[in-house]
Write a protein that holds these residues in place. Structure first.
Motif, PDB file in Angstrom:
ATOM      1  N   VAL A  94       0.890  -1.245  -0.447  1.00 28.65           N
ATOM      2  CA  VAL A  94      -0.065  -0.155   0.108  1.00 28.65           C
ATOM      3  C   VAL A  94       0.921   1.167  -0.156  1.00 28.65           C
ATOM      4  O   VAL A  94       1.972   1.269   0.902  1.00 28.65           O
ATOM      5  CB  VAL A  94      -1.065  -0.243   1.151  1.00 28.65           C
ATOM      6  CG1 VAL A  94      -1.341   0.993   1.251  1.00 28.65           C
ATOM      7  CG2 VAL A  94      -2.111  -1.267   1.045  1.00 28.65           C
ATOM      8  N   GLU A  95       0.729   1.711  -0.857  1.00 27.70           N
ATOM      9  CA  GLU A  95       1.814   3.701  -1.389  1.00 27.70           C
ATOM     10  C   GLU A  95       1.546   3.976  -0.553  1.00 27.70           C
ATOM     11  O   GLU A  95      -0.050   4.286   0.329  1.00 27.70           O
ATOM     12  CB  GLU A  95       1.661   4.083  -2.896  1.00 27.70           C
ATOM     13  CG  GLU A  95       2.168   2.702  -3.259  1.00 27.70           C
ATOM     14  CD  GLU A  95       1.700   3.366  -4.896  1.00 27.70           C
ATOM     15  OE1 GLU A  95       1.665   4.197  -4.891  1.00 27.70           O
ATOM     16  OE2 GLU A  95       2.772   2.578  -5.825  1.00 27.70           O
ATOM     17  N   ARG A  96       1.589   5.426   0.033  1.00 29.68           N
ATOM     18  CA  ARG A  96       1.478   6.103   1.021  1.00 29.68           C
ATOM     19  C   ARG A  96      -0.398   6.959   0.339  1.00 29.68           C
ATOM     20  O   ARG A  96      -0.314   7.336   1.764  1.00 29.68           O
ATOM     21  CB  ARG A  96       2.827   7.824   0.849  1.00 29.68           C
ATOM     22  CG  ARG A  96       3.220   7.197   1.784  1.00 29.68           C
ATOM     23  CD  ARG A  96       5.196   8.217   1.864  1.00 29.68           C
ATOM     24  NE  ARG A  96       5.929   7.528   2.281  1.00 29.68           N
ATOM     25  CZ  ARG A  96       7.425   8.445   2.237  1.00 29.68           C
ATOM     26  NH1 ARG A  96       6.898   9.688   2.112  1.00 29.68           N
ATOM     27  NH2 ARG A  96       8.501   7.820   2.204  1.00 29.68           N
ATOM     28  N   ASN A  97      -0.072   7.783  -0.617  1.00 33.06           N
ATOM     29  CA  ASN A  97      -1.267   7.602  -1.136  1.00 33.06           C
ATOM     30  C   ASN A  97      -2.105   6.724  -0.957  1.00 33.06           C
ATOM     31  O   ASN A  97      -4.194   6.874  -1.202  1.00 33.06           O
ATOM     32  CB  ASN A  97      -1.032   8.536  -2.427  1.00 33.06           C
ATOM     33  CG  ASN A  97      -1.047   7.096  -3.394  1.00 33.06           C
ATOM     34  OD1 ASN A  97      -1.366   6.035  -3.331  1.00 33.06           O
ATOM     35  ND2 ASN A  97      -0.837   7.813  -4.677  1.00 33.06           N
ATOM     36  N   GLY A  98      -2.208   5.951  -0.362  1.00 30.87           N
ATOM     37  CA  GLY A  98      -3.256   4.753  -0.592  1.00 30.87           C
ATOM     38  C   GLY A  98      -4.104   3.134  -1.625  1.00 30.87           C
ATOM     39  O   GLY A  98      -4.140   3.132  -1.427  1.00 30.87           O
ATOM     40  N   ARG A  99      -2.778   3.808  -2.212  1.00 32.29           N
ATOM     41  CA  ARG A  99      -3.012   2.650  -3.446  1.00 32.29           C
ATOM     42  C   ARG A  99      -2.320   1.427  -2.902  1.00 32.29           C
ATOM     43  O   ARG A  99      -1.883   1.411  -2.911  1.00 32.29           O
ATOM     44  CB  ARG A  99      -2.285   3.686  -4.518  1.00 32.29           C
ATOM     45  CG  ARG A  99      -2.497   2.336  -6.249  1.00 32.29           C
ATOM     46  CD  ARG A  99      -1.633   3.356  -7.424  1.00 32.29           C
ATOM     47  NE  ARG A  99      -1.654   2.534  -8.230  1.00 32.29           N
ATOM     48  CZ  ARG A  99      -1.166   2.852  -9.487  1.00 32.29           C
ATOM     49  NH1 ARG A  99      -0.522   3.609  -9.615  1.00 32.29           N
ATOM     50  NH2 ARG A  99      -1.183   1.797  -9.976  1.00 32.29           N
ATOM     51  N   VAL A 100      -3.138   1.010  -3.321  1.00 27.30           N
ATOM     52  CA  VAL A 100      -2.516  -1.150  -3.078  1.00 27.30           C
ATOM     53  C   VAL A 100      -1.975  -1.365  -4.112  1.00 27.30           C
ATOM     54  O   VAL A 100      -3.020  -1.252  -5.648  1.00 27.30           O
ATOM     55  CB  VAL A 100      -4.180  -1.793  -2.914  1.00 27.30           C
ATOM     56  CG1 VAL A 100      -3.749  -3.222  -2.830  1.00 27.30           C
ATOM     57  CG2 VAL A 100      -4.476  -1.604  -1.673  1.00 27.30           C
ATOM     58  N   ARG A 101      -1.264  -2.337  -4.415  1.00 24.62           N
ATOM     59  CA  ARG A 101      -0.176  -2.677  -5.493  1.00 24.62           C
ATOM     60  C   ARG A 101      -0.162  -3.757  -5.224  1.00 24.62           C
ATOM     61  O   ARG A 101       0.049  -4.449  -4.318  1.00 24.62           O
ATOM     62  CB  ARG A 101       0.720  -1.794  -5.725  1.00 24.62           C
ATOM     63  CG  ARG A 101       0.116  -0.606  -5.932  1.00 24.62           C
ATOM     64  CD  ARG A 101       1.695   0.767  -7.171  1.00 24.62           C
ATOM     65  NE  ARG A 101       1.382  -0.121  -8.474  1.00 24.62           N
ATOM     66  CZ  ARG A 101       2.428   0.860  -9.351  1.00 24.62           C
ATOM     67  NH1 ARG A 101       2.777   2.139  -8.905  1.00 24.62           N
ATOM     68  NH2 ARG A 101       2.518   0.208 -10.289  1.00 24.62           N
ATOM     69  N   PHE A 102       0.100  -4.951  -6.272  1.00 24.13           N
ATOM     70  CA  PHE A 102       0.709  -6.313  -6.641  1.00 24.13           C
ATOM     71  C   PHE A 102       2.072  -6.090  -7.226  1.00 24.13           C
ATOM     72  O   PHE A 102       1.584  -7.193  -8.358  1.00 24.13           O
ATOM     73  CB  PHE A 102      -0.785  -7.474  -6.963  1.00 24.13           C
ATOM     74  CG  PHE A 102      -2.089  -7.135  -5.756  1.00 24.13           C
ATOM     75  CD1 PHE A 102      -2.122  -7.238  -4.055  1.00 24.13           C
ATOM     76  CD2 PHE A 102      -2.687  -5.997  -6.064  1.00 24.13           C
ATOM     77  CE1 PHE A 102      -3.261  -7.421  -3.657  1.00 24.13           C
ATOM     78  CE2 PHE A 102      -3.730  -6.183  -5.486  1.00 24.13           C
ATOM     79  CZ  PHE A 102      -3.326  -6.477  -3.663  1.00 24.13           C
TER      80      PHE A 102
END
Length: 178
Positions: free
Chosen positions: A107-115
């Motif tokens: 989870v990036e600082r801006n809240g974006r979830v990534r895989f």
């Protein structure tokens, strides 16, 4: 093509605590949230993907011209490995396509979830699972290749654009029989 409903069968296996007994790696996908584009957690997304595959195949085979449907039916009923048809192997690939997401979630600082890299991790896990289940090398390669390249169709062209003939050629060249 079988008219059975894989999602229903998988949910029954899960309700009986058998699904994760057969494929324990699936238990790690339960409750793993995804970006808003995905309605379900990873586990339910994987189960529902098997149902979407069934619907897609049923619609394709029932709406095509007669000769096309006969040819396509033979293609999907063709034995790929270990007595299993192309359809069965596609269902297994659709169940396992995001198996690498739990270990790659960030989870990036801006809240974006990534895989990032989940397809590559998924290939390793899929290979491990299928070896444990005693699939042949051909079956393992078939399903693993689908897992590895499952994001690629959406990346053949920019959003709203049609893929070029060259992009389509490279896709089929790289995936071959799969």
């Amino acid at each position: 093509i079988s008219t059975s409903i894989p999602a229903r069968a998988l949910r029954i296996l899960d309700d009986l605590d058998l699904l994760c007994g057969i494929i324990p790696e699936l238990s790690g996908t339960k409750g793993v949230t995804q970006p808003k584009e995905h309605y379900w957690d990873v586990f339910n997304h994987s189960i529902e993907t098997t149902e979407k595959l069934r619907l897609l195949l049923d619609r394709q085979l029932n709406t095509n011209a007669h000769m096309d449907a006969i040819y396509q039916r033979k293609y999907f009923e063709e034995e790929i490995s270990d007595g299993h048809s192309r359809t069965t192997m596609l269902v297994l690939a659709s169940l396992l396509h995001d198996i690498g997401k739990p270990t790659t979630k960030s989870v990036e600082r801006n809240g974006r979830v990534r895989f990032l890299g989940h397809a590559n991790v998924g290939v390793d896990l899929t290979t491990k699972i299928m070896k444990r289940l005693r699939f042949s090398r051909r079956g393992i390669d078939f399903v693993s290749k689908i897992v590895e390249h499952h994001l690629r169709p959406g990346q053949l062209a920019a959003k709203g654009m049609i893929p070029t003939k060259r992009a389509i050629y490279r896709y089929y060249r790289d995936l071959g029989d799969v």
